[in-house]
Write a protein that holds these residues in place. Sequence first.
Motif, short mmCIF file in Angstrom:
data_model
loop_
_atom_site.label_atom_id
_atom_site.label_comp_id
_atom_site.label_asym_id
_atom_site.label_seq_id
_atom_site.Cartn_x
_atom_site.Cartn_y
_atom_site.Cartn_z
N GLN A 9 0.76 -1.19 0.04
CA GLN A 9 0.07 -0.09 0.05
C GLN A 9 0.81 1.25 -0.05
OE1 GLN A 9 -3.55 -0.32 2.86
NE2 GLN A 9 -2.10 -1.39 3.98
N GLN A 107 -5.86 -8.06 11.49
CA GLN A 107 -5.53 -6.74 10.76
C GLN A 107 -6.82 -5.82 11.23
OE1 GLN A 107 -3.32 -6.00 7.28
NE2 GLN A 107 -4.90 -4.81 6.62
N LYS A 111 -6.58 -2.58 13.33
CA LYS A 111 -6.64 -1.30 12.77
C LYS A 111 -7.80 -0.50 13.41
CE LYS A 111 -3.57 -1.48 8.99
NZ LYS A 111 -3.24 -1.32 7.57
N ASP A 147 2.38 -11.05 8.55
CA ASP A 147 1.31 -10.55 9.20
C ASP A 147 0.12 -10.68 8.15
OD1 ASP A 147 2.93 -8.77 7.69
OD2 ASP A 147 1.22 -7.34 7.66
N GLN A 148 0.36 -11.04 6.83
CA GLN A 148 -0.51 -11.28 5.86
C GLN A 148 -1.33 -12.81 5.73
OE1 GLN A 148 -2.19 -9.07 4.33
NE2 GLN A 148 -1.13 -7.61 5.70
N LYS A 203 4.20 -5.08 15.46
CA LYS A 203 4.90 -5.13 14.18
C LYS A 203 5.32 -3.59 13.68
CE LYS A 203 1.94 -4.93 10.20
NZ LYS A 203 3.03 -3.91 9.31
MG MG Z 1 -0.16 -3.59 6.74
#
Ligand code: MG
Length: 340
Positions: A9, A107, A111, A147-148, A203
């Motif tokens: 991103q 995530q 967020k 993380d993905q 992270k």
């Molecule tokens: Mg990210």
Amino acid sequence: TNRIFSGIQPSGDLHLGNYLGAIRRFVPLQDTHECIYCVVDMHAITVWQDPEELRRATRELTAAYLAAGIDPKRSIIFNQSRVHQHAELAWVFNCVARIGWMNRMTQFKDKAGKNSENVSLGLLAYPSLMAADILVYKATHVPVGDDQKQHLELTRDIAAKFNNDYAASIRAEGLEPEFFPLTEPLIAGPATRIMSLRDGSKKMSKSDPSDQSRISLLDDADAISKKIKRATTDPEPLPSEVEGLKGRAEADNLVGIYAALADRTKAEVLAEYGGQGWGVFKPALADLAVAVLAPMADEMRRLLADPATIDGILAEGAERARPIAQATMKDVRRIVGFIG
Ligand code: MG
Ligand code: ATP
């Protein structure tokens, strides 16, 4: 056939975690696979971005891809919003995926925080767009940071549910029963999850409000050294063996960063620095980080001085990506039952 897709991103300053966990690993894959590397600008706006800043970050990320060694002749580099099929397939996937799947994503929980009723709907649907990014190219492998991993599992769930929900139609159209592949993540090496320099339990992220939490790819030598020297650590000297890093998240992180930058294992790094204090290790790490990152930052600045060339590379990449995405969407439209 094997096809690689990955995206980052343009949502802030690129950092060492993005480089070690993703960008650097994209480069050697070009020798063995067809690679598509995307600047996912539509993902970026799931959290509000200043438009001028979004354009800057899009060019900065493209420059980082190029400076790291991604070759726009061999690989496809483009920005997501230019190939409309990503958005089109994401809508179909929004109708395949379940709200409960999205609500379980860590995530999203991280967020959204306590504010989950007041974040954008796009932030909740993020993994559905990510699945579309990958599957519109029927990519088989996705190099990403740790993380993905959960989002990649969801991508497989969406592919499997689509293949199953539309099995009869896929058969009637004479297409492969596994219309969408079950894509595998590629998560490997000593730097799959670089942690914040301020807090070993979080992270390193572009979206962390603290600039001190991350080493940015455009930081100068002085900033890199200062951030490393101020990084939070315990007072103990470094252990001589990897076992000794257990329960010492900050120490583990800095040793992992050293290992990744030096292309060595953590064990090798500790064989050299075990028993030493931070007063020795941090300056050595800072020198190493500067040696690796400074030439790349110089090359990024050189490229960014000519934004028209960068924009041209993105436009050309989109021209090459579009026919692949169009072919997939043509089939999807028939499978789903859209006329025309
Ligand atoms: Mg990210
Ligand atoms: P944001 O905070 O806006 O989500 P980010 O730093 O997480 O930004 P992304 O664009 O979401 O960056 O992710 C780009 C790639 O970098 C992904 O492959 C992701 O797994 C990887 N990545 C992100 N942070 C880290 C990290 N701390 N360590 C290793 N890899 C990372």
